[in-house]
Enzyme design. Structure first.
Site, short mmCIF file in Angstrom:
data_model
loop_
_atom_site.label_atom_id
_atom_site.label_comp_id
_atom_site.label_asym_id
_atom_site.label_seq_id
_atom_site.Cartn_x
_atom_site.Cartn_y
_atom_site.Cartn_z
N SER A 1 0.80 -1.23 0.00
CA SER A 1 0.00 0.00 0.00
C SER A 1 0.83 1.28 0.00
O SER A 1 0.32 2.32 -0.38
CB SER A 1 -0.95 0.00 1.19
OG SER A 1 -0.25 -0.22 2.40
N HIS B 1 -5.33 -4.04 -2.30
CA HIS B 1 -5.06 -3.08 -3.39
C HIS B 1 -4.92 -3.75 -4.75
O HIS B 1 -4.52 -3.10 -5.71
CB HIS B 1 -3.78 -2.28 -3.08
CG HIS B 1 -3.95 -1.36 -1.91
ND1 HIS B 1 -4.53 -0.12 -2.01
CD2 HIS B 1 -3.65 -1.53 -0.61
CE1 HIS B 1 -4.56 0.46 -0.82
NE2 HIS B 1 -4.03 -0.39 0.05
N LYS C 1 -12.24 -0.56 -1.10
CA LYS C 1 -11.37 0.23 -1.99
C LYS C 1 -11.96 0.19 -3.41
O LYS C 1 -12.90 0.93 -3.67
CB LYS C 1 -9.95 -0.30 -1.90
CG LYS C 1 -9.42 -0.22 -0.45
CD LYS C 1 -7.97 -0.59 -0.34
CE LYS C 1 -7.52 -0.81 1.08
NZ LYS C 1 -7.46 0.41 1.89
N1 PMP Z 1 -4.84 -4.51 3.79
C1 PMP Z 1 -4.23 -3.49 3.17
C2 PMP Z 1 -2.99 -3.77 2.39
C3 PMP Z 1 -4.76 -2.19 3.26
O1 PMP Z 1 -4.14 -1.15 2.66
C4 PMP Z 1 -5.95 -1.97 4.00
C5 PMP Z 1 -6.60 -0.60 4.11
N2 PMP Z 1 -5.80 0.41 4.56
C6 PMP Z 1 -6.53 -3.06 4.63
C7 PMP Z 1 -5.98 -4.32 4.49
C8 PMP Z 1 -7.77 -2.90 5.47
O2 PMP Z 1 -8.90 -2.82 4.68
P1 PMP Z 1 -10.20 -2.07 5.21
O3 PMP Z 1 -9.97 -0.60 5.01
O4 PMP Z 1 -11.31 -2.63 4.39
O5 PMP Z 1 -10.32 -2.42 6.66
#
Ligand code: PMP
Length: 400
Positions: free
Chosen positions: A187, A215, A246
């Site tokens: 991310s 992502h 997302k």
């Molecule tokens: N895994 C990754 C790599 C993320 O970037 C995120 C969100 N920041 C999440 C999991 C968590 O997802 P959510 O926002 O749906 O809780």
């Protein structure tokens, strides 16, 4: 008898906060007065938004909004209970069948968020006698799940499969079970995990492989099926996690895998067992999103066209965009203050791109992170590039 006040008991929090403030590491978030979009009103200014994860623009798609509205009218606003008691609506199961079909797995289970999907799954399937082998840049929710599981945690340097193999060699004789876990797309750097190598090496040691495609889903693979599809690894990754928050544009997370895995999570995953299920509007909007993914593949094409266009523009100016291969493009500037200053200057020039500093990224790797979406027009991206040029000159980051 009056003892010290409640405020006094929490005084240590103020001390820690003032330390964070002094180091420029505490800020209240900027606030939107418009829907999430390529252009948004943020802190009272209309700006080009380069910070959302709304990759395909589905957060405001008419089909999703209509599905949500209809669900509210017909089903109300709350689900009323946790899934195993009386909080499983017919549409929850329908969404899970839909996700399993999308991912090409036997079954899937929806969680309240990607965070709870990761943390709840890792904590449910591993225990004290086990070893987890994890990429150093994995998401916080994976890290928390690892800690909750009480398994031994071994970290390998980012994408270093040789180092991962050495950890597997050490773990094999003593571990009851081994889990190798990685983000599919990272991310903060926007690079892709070397999944074929990870799977090949993990197989040699009989380890379970888990990939977090937060992502990658909606971004990589046919119709956005994710990194397993991107690499043609169907049937070779036991646990695929994804988010509905997302590219799907709504809220939630899921695990896709075998029927046995999913039944086990139904029995053991604590967020599933103990936290209320999604309201009808969320679930109905997610179902509509999967229809859109199939019906409008041009959204993914636009996302990638915009990605190439914008990345190319930044690189041409001389910015360091690191190892990114996806719509997440970091602009790495090094020092924390400079990254925050760049983000502020961009905002003055009409662009919102979040500055990201330690501890989210390592010291000396502070950056402004950009994410383009399918919704940005080339003219908006040109304006954003102009802002990067102006701000970069002001800070001496690009040619004067
Ligand atoms: N895994 C990754 C790599 C993320 O970037 C995120 C969100 N920041 C999440 C999991 C968590 O997802 P959510 O926002 O749906 O809780």
């Amino acid at each position: 008898m009056a003892g010290p006040s409640a405020d006094a008991a929490l005084a240590f929090l103020e001390a820690e906060l003032s330390d964070l403030r002094q180091r420029g590491l505490f800020r209240h978030p900027r606030v939107l007065d418009s829907p999430q979009g390529a252009v948004a009103v943020i802190d009272g200014r209309r700006v080009i938004n380069l910070s959302s994860n709304n990759y395909l623009g589905l957060a405001t798609h008419p089909a999703l909004k209509e599905a949500a509205e209809r669900a509210v009218r017909e089903w109300g606003v709350g689900s009323g209970a946790v899934r195993p008691i009386v909080g499983t609506l017919r549409m929850h199961e329908e969404l899970e069948r839909r996700i399993a079909g999308f991912k090409g797995t036997e079954a899937a289970l929806v969680f309240q968020s990607g965070f709870t999907a990761n943390a709840g799954t890792v904590a449910a399937i591993l225990g004290r006698e086990d070893v987890i082998i994890s990429d150093e840049l994995n998401h916080a929710s994976i890290i928390d799940g690892c800690r909750l599981s009480r398994a031994e945690i071994r970290i390998f340097p980012h994408r270093d499969v040789d180092a991962m193999r050495r950890l597997l060699e050490e773990a094999r004789p003593k571990a009851r079970r081994i889990l190798v876990v990685t983000d599919g797309v990272f991310s903060m750097d926007g690079d892709i995990a070397p999944l074929p190598d990870i799977v090949r090496v993990a197989r040699e040691f009989g380890a379970i492989v888990m990939v977090d495609d937060a992502h990658a889903s909606g971004v990589l693979g046919t119709h956005g099926r994710g990194s397993v599809d991107h690499f043609g690894l169907h049937g070779q990754v036991e646990i695929q996690v994804g988010t509905l928050s997302k590219a799907i544009g709504v809220l939630g997370g899921y695990v896709a895998g075998s029927r046995t895995l999913i039944d086990y999570l139904i029995a053991r995953a604590r967020p599933y067992l103990f936290s209320t299920s999604h309201p009808p509007a969320v679930t109905a909007a997610c179902l509509a999103a999967f229809d859109v993914l199939e019906r409008e593949p041009e959204r993914i094409q636009r996302l990638w066209d915009n990605t190439r266009y914008f990345k190319e523009g930044l690189r041409r100016m001389g910015y360091d965009t690191g190892i990114s291969e996806t719509p997440i493009t970091p602009v790495i500037v090094g020092e924390e203050e400079r990254a925050l200053r760049l983000s502020d200057l961009l905002f003055e020039h009409g662009v919102f791109a979040q500055g990201i500093v330690y501890p989210t990224v390592p010291r000396g790797k502070a950056r402004v992170r950009t994410i383009v979406t399918a919704e940005h027009s080339h003219s908006e991206l040109d304006q954003a590039l102009e802002a990067f040029e102006k701000a970069g000159r002001q800070l001496g980051l690009v040619g004067t």
